[in-house]
Design a protein around this motif. Structure first.
Motif, PDB file in Angstrom:
ATOM      1  N   PRO A 253       0.961  -1.373   0.013  1.00 18.37           N
ATOM      2  CA  PRO A 253      -0.015  -0.047  -0.037  1.00 18.37           C
ATOM      3  C   PRO A 253       0.818   1.101   0.100  1.00 18.37           C
ATOM      4  CG  PRO A 253       0.085  -0.817   2.257  1.00 18.37           C
ATOM      5  CD  PRO A 253       0.772  -1.837   1.230  1.00 18.37           C
ATOM      6  N   MET A 254       0.185   2.369  -0.552  1.00 17.72           N
ATOM      7  CA  MET A 254       0.982   3.495  -0.672  1.00 17.72           C
ATOM      8  C   MET A 254       0.010   4.856  -0.663  1.00 17.72           C
ATOM      9  SD  MET A 254       3.955   2.531  -3.610  1.00 17.72           S
ATOM     10  CE  MET A 254       4.623   0.828  -3.514  1.00 17.72           C
ATOM     11  N   GLY A 255       0.158   5.936  -0.312  1.00 18.14           N
ATOM     12  CA  GLY A 255      -0.390   6.967  -0.320  1.00 18.14           C
ATOM     13  C   GLY A 255       0.397   8.449  -0.203  1.00 18.14           C
ATOM     14  N   ALA A 256      -0.462   9.593  -0.786  1.00 19.64           N
ATOM     15  CA  ALA A 256       0.170  10.782  -0.376  1.00 19.64           C
ATOM     16  C   ALA A 256      -0.629  11.894  -0.339  1.00 19.64           C
ATOM     17  CB  ALA A 256       1.385  11.290  -1.644  1.00 19.64           C
ATOM     18  N   LEU A 257      -0.384  13.045   0.384  1.00 25.02           N
ATOM     19  CA  LEU A 257      -1.390  14.111   0.450  1.00 25.02           C
ATOM     20  C   LEU A 257      -0.325  15.352   0.458  1.00 25.02           C
ATOM     21  CD1 LEU A 257      -4.074  15.103   1.068  1.00 25.02           C
ATOM     22  CD2 LEU A 257      -3.406  15.422   3.441  1.00 25.02           C
ATOM     23  N   THR A 258      -0.862  16.328  -0.575  1.00 25.32           N
ATOM     24  CA  THR A 258      -0.101  17.593  -0.678  1.00 25.32           C
ATOM     25  C   THR A 258      -0.902  18.795  -0.698  1.00 25.32           C
ATOM     26  OG1 THR A 258       0.055  17.413  -3.048  1.00 25.32           O
ATOM     27  CG2 THR A 258       1.781  16.142  -1.984  1.00 25.32           C
ATOM     28  N   VAL A 259      -0.373  19.829  -0.483  1.00 24.80           N
ATOM     29  CA  VAL A 259      -0.794  21.228  -0.733  1.00 24.80           C
ATOM     30  C   VAL A 259      -0.224  21.741  -2.048  1.00 24.80           C
ATOM     31  CG1 VAL A 259      -0.900  23.588   0.083  1.00 24.80           C
ATOM     32  CG2 VAL A 259      -1.222  21.741   1.625  1.00 24.80           C
ATOM     33  N   THR A 260      -1.111  21.974  -2.995  1.00 22.85           N
ATOM     34  CA  THR A 260      -0.571  22.523  -4.315  1.00 22.85           C
ATOM     35  C   THR A 260      -0.628  23.947  -4.662  1.00 22.85           C
ATOM     36  OG1 THR A 260      -2.681  21.918  -5.517  1.00 22.85           O
ATOM     37  CG2 THR A 260      -1.225  20.161  -5.437  1.00 22.85           C
ATOM     38  N   TYR A 261       0.477  24.235  -5.375  1.00 21.98           N
ATOM     39  CA  TYR A 261       0.454  25.663  -5.952  1.00 21.98           C
ATOM     40  C   TYR A 261       0.587  25.875  -7.471  1.00 21.98           C
ATOM     41  CZ  TYR A 261       1.846  30.887  -6.301  1.00 21.98           C
ATOM     42  OH  TYR A 261       2.023  32.139  -6.773  1.00 21.98           O
ATOM     43  N   ARG A 262      -0.395  26.682  -7.947  1.00 24.80           N
ATOM     44  CA  ARG A 262      -0.190  26.924  -9.439  1.00 24.80           C
ATOM     45  C   ARG A 262      -0.074  28.448  -9.877  1.00 24.80           C
ATOM     46  NH1 ARG A 262      -5.237  24.462 -12.215  1.00 24.80           N
ATOM     47  NH2 ARG A 262      -6.196  26.041 -10.811  1.00 24.80           N
ATOM     48  N   PHE A 263       1.149  28.410 -10.808  1.00 25.02           N
ATOM     49  CA  PHE A 263       1.576  29.659 -11.122  1.00 25.02           C
ATOM     50  C   PHE A 263       1.603  29.892 -12.573  1.00 25.02           C
ATOM     51  CE2 PHE A 263       5.222  26.943 -10.607  1.00 25.02           C
ATOM     52  CZ  PHE A 263       6.051  27.184 -11.506  1.00 25.02           C
TER      53      PHE A 263
END
Length: 263
Positions: A253-263
């Protein structure tokens, strides 16, 4: 996409979604998406334990070239085409060390540097990418002498939803590995069997695993959002029968959580 084993599910799916999230602009200045967060992945192939790792992803387009960073690797799409993708890839496979129990009596495996290329093609989809089916094949070779192996990964992704505020994609993949890789990470020599108490084992080349993942993203504003991925790989064939896997588990099993910024 580059696929270091530790992060195969989470960051490949996450990076694919980051790539689809950015808008193709006529502006010649750099633009794209950066994502920062955390992820979990198995300690090593076949392990029952997971480790927490930083998730730092970037997909930046400049002058028709996409540079993508994530999952301990980097690749560049050098084809300025909205459907076709092709370019070099280099990644880092983390070492197998500090293992518990009988696995700790096996020789440690150093960090591996893997380099190669990828090619992909996207079918269908509307102007925003919704409904698109993306296929990709990546082939990498160890260039550091850690395992001297060759890996080929085929992936299919379906972008089910893509709006200004929400995205959802599904990913399926499988990886073939050669004998050098198989025996380094899943084999046990007679001498190692005596030292560890594990059965001696000599796997051959073949399909290592199959996997699926789900990735979703939400944009709070045109600039800021969050993105997460969950999934698993399932070891098959010689790799499922290895004493290494018997000490661990077939499900990875694997997983991830991120905050994203678009420019």
């Amino acid at each position: 996409m580059f696929r270091p084993t530790m992060l195969a599910c989470a960051f490949v799916a996450l990076s694919a979604s980051v790539s689809q999230a950015q808008e193709i602009e006529a502006d010649p200045s750099p633009h794209g998406v950066v994502a920062i967060g955390a992820g979990v992945a198995p300690d090593f192939d076949g392990s029952k334990d997971v480790r927490v790792l930083p998730a730092i992803l970037a997909d930046i387009r400049w002058r028709g070239v996409n540079v993508q960073v994530g999952g301990q690797g980097l690749r560049a799409d050098i084809v300025s085409n909205s459907r076709l993708a092709f370019g070099p890839v280099i990644g880092v496979r983390l070492p197998r060390d500090d293992a518990d129990g009988r696995m700790g009596l096996l020789p440690e495996i150093d960090t591996a540097i893997e380099a190669g290329a990828f090619v992909g093609y996207r079918f269908g989809g509307n102007e925003g990418g919704q409904g698109a089916l993306e296929t990709e094949l990546s082939v990498v070779q160890d260039v550091s002498g850690a395992h001297d192996g060759l890996l080929a990964t085929a992936r299919v992704s379906y972008f089910a939803i893509r709006s200004d505020t929400f995205s959802l994609s599904l990913d399926a993949r499988t990886t073939w590995v050669n004998q050098d890789y198989a025996r380094t990470y899943f084999g046990v020599t007679p001498a190692e069997a005596v030292a560890s108490g594990l059965a001696a084992y000599r796997p051959g080349s073949g399909i290592r695993d199959v996997g699926m993942s789900l990735t979703a993203g939400y944009w709070f504003s045109p600039r800021i959002g969050v993105m997460g991925a969950v999934g698993a790989n399932y070891l098959v064939g010689d790799f499922a029968d290895s004493p290494i896997t018997d000490e661990g588990r077939r499900w990875q099993p694997m997983g991830a959580l991120t905050v994203t910024y678009r420019f």
